[in-house]
Scaffold this motif. Structure first.
Motif, PDB file in Angstrom:
ATOM      1  N   ILE A  78       0.843  -1.202   0.000  1.00 40.90           N
ATOM      2  CA  ILE A  78       0.000   0.000   0.000  1.00 40.90           C
ATOM      3  C   ILE A  78       0.876   1.249   0.000  1.00 40.90           C
ATOM      4  CG2 ILE A  78      -1.792   1.258   1.254  1.00 40.90           C
ATOM      5  CD1 ILE A  78      -2.800  -1.386   2.314  1.00 40.90           C
ATOM      6  N   ILE A  82       1.018   4.120  -2.832  1.00 37.72           N
ATOM      7  CA  ILE A  82       0.796   5.543  -2.578  1.00 37.72           C
ATOM      8  C   ILE A  82       1.962   6.366  -3.121  1.00 37.72           C
ATOM      9  CG2 ILE A  82       0.620   7.291  -0.772  1.00 37.72           C
ATOM     10  CD1 ILE A  82      -0.746   5.151   0.960  1.00 37.72           C
ATOM     11  N   VAL A 101      -1.425  15.385   4.160  1.00 38.07           N
ATOM     12  CA  VAL A 101      -2.601  14.716   4.729  1.00 38.07           C
ATOM     13  C   VAL A 101      -2.217  13.334   5.246  1.00 38.07           C
ATOM     14  CG1 VAL A 101      -4.850  13.736   4.205  1.00 38.07           C
ATOM     15  CG2 VAL A 101      -4.292  16.009   3.397  1.00 38.07           C
ATOM     16  N   LEU A 102      -1.399  12.618   4.464  1.00 37.79           N
ATOM     17  CA  LEU A 102      -0.988  11.285   4.915  1.00 37.79           C
ATOM     18  C   LEU A 102      -0.057  11.363   6.115  1.00 37.79           C
ATOM     19  CD1 LEU A 102      -0.525   9.470   1.525  1.00 37.79           C
ATOM     20  CD2 LEU A 102      -2.207   8.958   3.275  1.00 37.79           C
ATOM     21  N   LEU A 105      -1.411  10.777   9.549  1.00 34.65           N
ATOM     22  CA  LEU A 105      -1.459   9.417  10.092  1.00 34.65           C
ATOM     23  C   LEU A 105      -0.261   9.148  10.996  1.00 34.65           C
ATOM     24  CD1 LEU A 105      -2.557   7.281   7.014  1.00 34.65           C
ATOM     25  CD2 LEU A 105      -3.838   7.605   9.111  1.00 34.65           C
ATOM     26  N   ILE A 108      -0.629  10.923  14.596  1.00 31.34           N
ATOM     27  CA  ILE A 108      -1.598  10.468  15.594  1.00 31.34           C
ATOM     28  C   ILE A 108      -0.883   9.586  16.619  1.00 31.34           C
ATOM     29  CG2 ILE A 108      -3.662   9.046  15.928  1.00 31.34           C
ATOM     30  CD1 ILE A 108      -4.631  10.007  13.220  1.00 31.34           C
ATOM     31  N   PHE A 116      -8.217   2.333  18.770  1.00 29.59           N
ATOM     32  CA  PHE A 116      -8.942   2.074  17.521  1.00 29.59           C
ATOM     33  C   PHE A 116      -8.926   0.575  17.204  1.00 29.59           C
ATOM     34  CE2 PHE A 116      -9.016   1.984  12.795  1.00 29.59           C
ATOM     35  CZ  PHE A 116     -10.243   2.579  12.601  1.00 29.59           C
ATOM     36  N   GLU A 120     -12.579  -0.837  17.124  1.00 30.07           N
ATOM     37  CA  GLU A 120     -13.122  -0.887  15.756  1.00 30.07           C
ATOM     38  C   GLU A 120     -12.576  -2.068  14.943  1.00 30.07           C
ATOM     39  OE1 GLU A 120     -15.432   1.125  14.388  1.00 30.07           O
ATOM     40  OE2 GLU A 120     -15.635   2.366  16.182  1.00 30.07           O
ATOM     41  N   ILE A 146      -1.045   0.957   9.418  1.00 28.69           N
ATOM     42  CA  ILE A 146      -1.506   2.319   9.119  1.00 28.69           C
ATOM     43  C   ILE A 146      -0.504   3.332   9.658  1.00 28.69           C
ATOM     44  CG2 ILE A 146      -3.416   3.952   9.313  1.00 28.69           C
ATOM     45  CD1 ILE A 146      -5.193   1.614  10.092  1.00 28.69           C
ATOM     46  N   LEU A 149       2.617   3.459   7.443  1.00 29.34           N
ATOM     47  CA  LEU A 149       2.403   3.806   6.032  1.00 29.34           C
ATOM     48  C   LEU A 149       3.100   5.105   5.625  1.00 29.34           C
ATOM     49  CD1 LEU A 149      -1.272   3.217   4.855  1.00 29.34           C
ATOM     50  CD2 LEU A 149       0.828   2.418   3.826  1.00 29.34           C
TER      51      LEU A 149
ATOM     52  N   ALA B  41      -5.751   4.410   2.279  1.00 36.50           N
ATOM     53  CA  ALA B  41      -5.074   5.082   3.384  1.00 36.50           C
ATOM     54  C   ALA B  41      -5.872   6.299   3.835  1.00 36.50           C
ATOM     55  CB  ALA B  41      -3.667   5.498   2.978  1.00 36.50           C
ATOM     56  N   LEU B  42      -6.345   7.104   2.872  1.00 30.35           N
ATOM     57  CA  LEU B  42      -7.140   8.276   3.239  1.00 30.35           C
ATOM     58  C   LEU B  42      -8.429   7.843   3.923  1.00 30.35           C
ATOM     59  CD1 LEU B  42      -6.676  10.498   0.061  1.00 30.35           C
ATOM     60  CD2 LEU B  42      -5.628  10.784   2.304  1.00 30.35           C
ATOM     61  N   PHE B  44      -8.940   5.154   5.703  1.00 29.69           N
ATOM     62  CA  PHE B  44      -8.614   4.754   7.070  1.00 29.69           C
ATOM     63  C   PHE B  44      -8.536   5.972   7.984  1.00 29.69           C
ATOM     64  CE2 PHE B  44      -6.918   0.344   6.497  1.00 29.69           C
ATOM     65  CZ  PHE B  44      -7.597  -0.181   7.573  1.00 29.69           C
ATOM     66  N   LEU B  45      -7.838   6.993   7.500  1.00 34.27           N
ATOM     67  CA  LEU B  45      -7.662   8.202   8.304  1.00 34.27           C
ATOM     68  C   LEU B  45      -9.020   8.806   8.657  1.00 34.27           C
ATOM     69  CD1 LEU B  45      -5.976  10.490   9.505  1.00 34.27           C
ATOM     70  CD2 LEU B  45      -5.867  11.513   7.259  1.00 34.27           C
ATOM     71  N   TYR B  47     -12.006   7.389   8.523  1.00 33.13           N
ATOM     72  CA  TYR B  47     -12.835   6.507   9.340  1.00 33.13           C
ATOM     73  C   TYR B  47     -12.392   6.542  10.800  1.00 33.13           C
ATOM     74  CZ  TYR B  47     -15.328   2.585  11.206  1.00 33.13           C
ATOM     75  OH  TYR B  47     -16.139   1.822  11.988  1.00 33.13           O
ATOM     76  N   LEU B  48     -11.059   6.554  11.015  1.00 30.93           N
ATOM     77  CA  LEU B  48     -10.533   6.605  12.381  1.00 30.93           C
ATOM     78  C   LEU B  48     -11.024   7.867  13.091  1.00 30.93           C
ATOM     79  CD1 LEU B  48      -6.987   5.612  13.360  1.00 30.93           C
ATOM     80  CD2 LEU B  48      -7.770   7.772  14.168  1.00 30.93           C
ATOM     81  N   LEU B  49     -10.888   8.998  12.415  1.00 29.93           N
ATOM     82  CA  LEU B  49     -11.324  10.255  13.035  1.00 29.93           C
ATOM     83  C   LEU B  49     -12.834  10.237  13.251  1.00 29.93           C
ATOM     84  CD1 LEU B  49      -9.134  12.801  11.059  1.00 29.93           C
ATOM     85  CD2 LEU B  49      -8.781  11.904  13.357  1.00 29.93           C
ATOM     86  N   SER B  51     -14.891   7.652  13.658  1.00 23.85           N
ATOM     87  CA  SER B  51     -15.374   6.738  14.691  1.00 23.85           C
ATOM     88  C   SER B  51     -15.085   7.295  16.077  1.00 23.85           C
ATOM     89  CB  SER B  51     -14.760   5.353  14.510  1.00 23.85           C
ATOM     90  OG  SER B  51     -13.432   5.368  14.937  1.00 23.85           O
TER      91      SER B  51
END
Lengths: 285, 299
Positions: A78, A82, A101-102, A105, A108, A116, A120, A146, A149, B41-42, B44-45, B47-49, B51
């Motif tokens: 992945i 990207i 934006v990536l 990730l 966080i 999470f 989830e 994630i 990534l 990837a986007l 996931f980001l 969805y994480l935020l 949820s």
């Protein structure tokens, strides 16, 4: 005078390195005076908190590796995808904002990923694998994938961009299509950077603590099944320090011995990645 | 015209056409795969935020900010964790800027090329890859036990400072590197000493880059839970630290504590805590972006 002062601030890095090695070494020394090195590396049961105490580190290494390898299996294709997309295909403002934006990730905190995974990812996996345990290696692998990534995507992206346009144009002149140029010319040329990103991300995954502590559980065992709970090295260290173990006991010292193994593993990975970049990076003049 | 040539020329475009279609399909599939991985990837980001906001938004109230943690989820709040993180952040900022920027200035501007500086450089690149939990063990050994600071805010801040100093050094050196040599030469030409040049001309020009690096690494430090857990930071603290020697909790630790409890109500609290933590980190990151865009384009 000022230069001396600044030199002292620079010394802090050396002192930190020496401090880490000294602390890990000293407590591990006390540990190995009570537990033989042979037991530590050549037996396969880790049960430090109950009598009879057994200190065979392999279940912890197994836990760490199964999570980290799982994470890499998800993250490498992945992340490379990207990187190819953002360096070769994306254009304009979309390309400009994609990377920042990536990067979010990566910003966080890992405790958030652990949460999470628990609330989830595992419930989602339960629908696919009904036999999955509440704490399992797979959910930790997915969230760590994630998390790493951006590391993979960003380093691969840089090394793909470093391939000069002339190399691509040469291939285009022979009538190849974009995907063919990318897959058979650009990606092989950037292979050293891709490999380095892979190793660096793997070392991050090994050192990751909070997500594996929350999501993967605390049952050290030798298994290849990602659907059951395992205990990673970092999770063991966190578990012991949460439990308020008194200073000077063998449990307390055991976290430093495990930490030493962890330190050596990540150090080896990082040195390998630096070596690959230096040794195999092609120079285009 | 030529009867022999006609079958060949009829077959050739056909053969070419087949190959062309296949290659076109391959092209599309390849693009589909890499585009899908980006969207994944986007996705996931977001969805994480989504949820976390979905689960925690309802609990975001004034009480959450003003109550101390409690055994009863309805009464539990985030106050001591917020204050703990602010304390940690302030002290970490002081130590890490002093040592990180100082070391970067020394290595980039002042140092002679010798074995001493190359040892420093090797240790910085090594430290940048050491897992944060190992820094926790270092802090436990040096600050908590050897210097006898106990499980105090000071010990926590010193540990987090050691964690981010290598990152700050690397970012600050990049910023100093980008200051053009003409600035240094002009200063020397007017008779300034090396230190005057660095202090009055090079460092001010590099401030945007240095500040960005500092803020981003601070954001990382404030999200770290592992080193603080190693130090033995408490998870139940019903007071606000009044001095650097007081014990403390911090946002990530409180979140970890709530997340590791089995009851659903505590999970809701954990999500609310995560919203506050992410908000805090987002403010830090926006500050970095603002500084970069406001002051970044001079020279």
């Amino acid at each position: 005078m000022v230069i001396r002062g600044l030199a002292f601030t620079a010394m802090v890095s050396i002192m930190t390195t020496v401090g880490i090695i000294f602390i890990l070494g000293e407590e591990s020394f006390h540990f190995f005076s009570q537990v033989s090195i042979k037991e530590f590396f050549f037996t396969t049961t880790w049960a430090p908190l109950f009598e009879p105490r057994l200190f065979g580190i392999w279940p912890l290494i197994n836990g760490t590796l199964i999570i980290a390898i799982g994470a890499i299996i998800f993250a490498l294709p992945i992340g490379l995808g990207i990187a190819i997309y953002s360096s070769e295909y994306a254009t304009g403002w979309w390309q400009k904002i994609l990377k920042p934006v990536l990067e979010v990730l990566a910003g966080i905190p890992s405790v958030v990923y652990g949460f999470f995974a628990l609330t989830e990812v595992t419930p989602f996996l339960t629908r696919i694998f009904p036999q999955i345990e509440v704490f399992n290696a797979l959910s930790a692998s997915i969230v760590i994938a994630i998390m790493i990534l951006p590391t993979i995507a960003s380093i691969c992206d840089d090394s793909l961009r470093a391939i000069p346009k002339a190399v691509r144009d040469g291939a285009y002149a022979l009538g190849t299509r974009k995907s063919e140029v990318t897959l058979s010319i650009v990606v092989p040329a950037a292979l050293s950077g891709i490999l380095a990103s892979f190793i660096l991300a793997f070392s991050r995954a090994i050192g990751e603590t909070m997500a594996v502590t929350l999501a993967a559980g605390a049952t050290p065992q030798l298994t290849l099944n990602p659907l059951v709970g395992v205990q990673a090295m970092t999770a063991y260290i966190a578990q012991v320090s949460l439990g308020d173990v008194p200073h000077g006991t063998v449990e307390y010292q055991s976290i430093f011995a495990v930490g030493l193994v962890l330190f050596v593993m990540t150090l080896a990975m990082n040195l390998l990645s630096q070596y690959i970049v230096r040794r195999f990076a092609r120079k285009y003049e | 015209m030529n009867p022999v040539e006609s079958p060949a020329s009829a077959a050739k475009p056909n053969l070419f056409q087949n190959k062309r279609t296949l290659r076109l399909v391959k092209e599309r599939v390849f693009f589909g795969i890499i585009f899908a991985s980006t969207l994944l990837a986007l996705g996931f980001l977001f969805y994480l935020l989504f949820s976390i906001f979905h689960q925690g938004w309802d609990h975001l109230s004034v009480d959450f900010f003003t109550n101390f943690p409690s055994r009863f989820p309805a009464k539990a709040g985030f106050k001591s964790a917020i204050y703990g993180t602010v304390w940690l952040g302030g002290l970490t900022l002081i130590f890490s800027v002093f040592f990180g920027v100082g070391a970067a200035l020394y290595l980039q501007e002042m140092s002679p090329r010798n074995r001493f500086t190359s040892w420093i450089e090797i240790s910085i690149s090594t430290l940048a890859g050491v897992p944060s939990i190992i820094y926790g063990m270092l802090g436990l050994g040096i600050f908590v036990r050897f210097l006898d600071l106990g499980r105090s805010v000071l010990a926590g801040a010193l540990t987090l400072s050691l964690l981010i100093i290598p990152v700050i050094i690397i970012a600050s050196r990049e910023a100093l590197k980008s200051v053009p040599d003409s600035v240094r030469m002009a200063s020397y030409a007017l008779g300034a000493s090396k230190w005057q040049t660095v202090r009055d001309h090079v460092l001010p020009s590099a401030i945007p880059g240095v500040a960005t690096g500092v803020i981003l690494s601070m954001a990382r430090a404030m999200g770290e839970a592992a080193p603080l857990i190693l130090l033995g930071a408490l998870t139940y603290v019903a007071f606000i630290p009044g001095s650097p020697m007081d014990s403390f909790t911090a946002m990530p630790i409180q979140i970890f504590n709530w997340a590791s409890r089995p009851q659903e109500a505590f999970h809701d609290l954990a999500s609310t805590g995560i919203i506050v933590l992410l908000g805090f980190l987002m403010i830090c990151n926006s500050a970095a972006i603002f500084i970069r865009s406001r002051w970044g384009k001079r020279l």
